[in-house]
Write a protein that holds these residues in place. Structure first.
Motif, PDB file in Angstrom:
ATOM      1  N   SER A   1      13.227  -5.537  16.372  1.00 13.43           N
ATOM      2  CA  SER A   1      13.065  -4.404  15.460  1.00 13.43           C
ATOM      3  C   SER A   1      14.004  -4.558  14.263  1.00 13.43           C
ATOM      4  CB  SER A   1      13.337  -3.104  16.213  1.00 13.43           C
ATOM      5  OG  SER A   1      13.330  -2.014  15.344  1.00 13.43           O
ATOM      6  N   LYS A   2      15.268  -4.924  14.527  1.00 12.21           N
ATOM      7  CA  LYS A   2      16.247  -5.121  13.451  1.00 12.21           C
ATOM      8  C   LYS A   2      15.812  -6.273  12.557  1.00 12.21           C
ATOM      9  CE  LYS A   2      20.391  -3.357  15.716  1.00 12.21           C
ATOM     10  NZ  LYS A   2      21.702  -3.714  16.286  1.00 12.21           N
TER      11      LYS A   2
ATOM     12  N   GLU B   1      12.788  -7.421  12.112  1.00  9.08           N
ATOM     13  CA  GLU B   1      11.632  -7.003  11.318  1.00  9.08           C
ATOM     14  C   GLU B   1      12.090  -6.127  10.154  1.00  9.08           C
ATOM     15  OE1 GLU B   1       8.869  -5.181  14.049  1.00  9.08           O
ATOM     16  OE2 GLU B   1       8.391  -7.111  14.995  1.00  9.08           O
ATOM     17  N   GLY B   2      13.051  -5.236  10.479  1.00  6.62           N
ATOM     18  CA  GLY B   2      13.602  -4.386   9.403  1.00  6.62           C
ATOM     19  C   GLY B   2      14.300  -5.232   8.353  1.00  6.62           C
ATOM     20  N   MET B   3      15.122  -6.203   8.808  1.00  7.04           N
ATOM     21  CA  MET B   3      15.834  -7.072   7.888  1.00  7.04           C
ATOM     22  C   MET B   3      14.850  -7.936   7.106  1.00  7.04           C
ATOM     23  SD  MET B   3      19.081  -8.170  10.237  1.00  7.04           S
ATOM     24  CE  MET B   3      19.828  -9.279   9.078  1.00  7.04           C
TER      25      MET B   3
ATOM     26  N   ALA C   1      11.818  -7.167   6.375  1.00  9.54           N
ATOM     27  CA  ALA C   1      11.182  -6.292   5.392  1.00  9.54           C
ATOM     28  C   ALA C   1      12.119  -6.056   4.214  1.00  9.54           C
ATOM     29  CB  ALA C   1      10.788  -4.968   6.044  1.00  9.54           C
ATOM     30  N   GLU C   2      13.403  -5.792   4.520  1.00  9.82           N
ATOM     31  CA  GLU C   2      14.399  -5.594   3.453  1.00  9.82           C
ATOM     32  C   GLU C   2      14.523  -6.853   2.608  1.00  9.82           C
ATOM     33  OE1 GLU C   2      18.327  -4.178   4.526  1.00  9.82           O
ATOM     34  OE2 GLU C   2      17.458  -2.789   5.973  1.00  9.82           O
TER      35      GLU C   2
END
Length: 191
Positions: free
Chosen positions: A142-143, A145-147, A149-150
């Motif tokens: 999840s992190k 994927e978030g990173m 995306a960022e």
């Protein structure tokens, strides 16, 4: 009195069938009687001796048979006693072995139960660790994927800015029309 009967007279009378024997004849008759008695006595003695010998043999044989019987009886008793002792020893040994094996079986059952309990405990601990790691992996994904995306957003912004600058520089570059070779030389000198 009536008429006298004629017949045999005793040894003492000397008459036989109505005839008178002489003394010589009486003596012969007595000798014959004595000889017959002697033969009879010898025969009786022989029979008696034979009977006594047979009786002695039978007694000896009976004694031997009794002795053999007693020996067999003693041997049978000894064998029976020995076999009984062996049987009891074997029975005690088998009972002891059975008890020992039952104890071993019980120990192994207890050990098996302990090992099962330990296995179940380790399995639960392993499943908990796996669950925790899967949760951690989910969090990391999840992190990430978030990173990602960022990072994608940052990269997009950076590319957009670079595009703007390139367009700006491209417009300025056309206006200046400075030869590229000169600029490259200047750039090489600066480095």
């Amino acid at each position: 009195m009536g008429p006298k009967k004629k017949g045999k007279k005793d040894k003492g009378g000397g008459e036989t069938d109505g005839m008178k024997l002489g003394e010589v004849d009486q003596l012969k008759k007595l000798q014959m009687d004595a000889l017959a008695m002697e033969v009879q006595r010898n025969f009786d003695t022989e029979v008696k001796s034979s009977a006594e010998a047979t009786a002695r043999q039978m007694k000896l044989r009976m004694s031997d048979v009794n002795r053999l019987y007693e020996e067999e009886k003693t041997n049978t008793y000894e064998i029976t006693r020995d076999m009984t002792r062996q049987y009891k020893d074997m029975q005690e040994t088998l009972v002891s072995k059975i008890n020992q094996l039952e104890g071993t079986i019980q120990e192994l059952k207890d050990e098996l139960e302990t090992n099962r309990a330990t296995f179940q405990q380790k399995l639960r601990a392993k499943e908990k660790v796996i669950g925790d790691q899967e949760e951690e992996i989910k969090d990391m994904k999840s992190k990430m994927e978030g990173m990602a995306a960022e990072f994608g957003d940052m990269l997009k912004k950076t590319l957009d800015k670079m595009k703007e600058r390139i367009e700006l520089n491209s417009a300025n570059f056309e206006e200046q029309s400075v030869p590229i070779n000169k600029r490259l030389e200047e750039f090489n000198l600066k480095d």
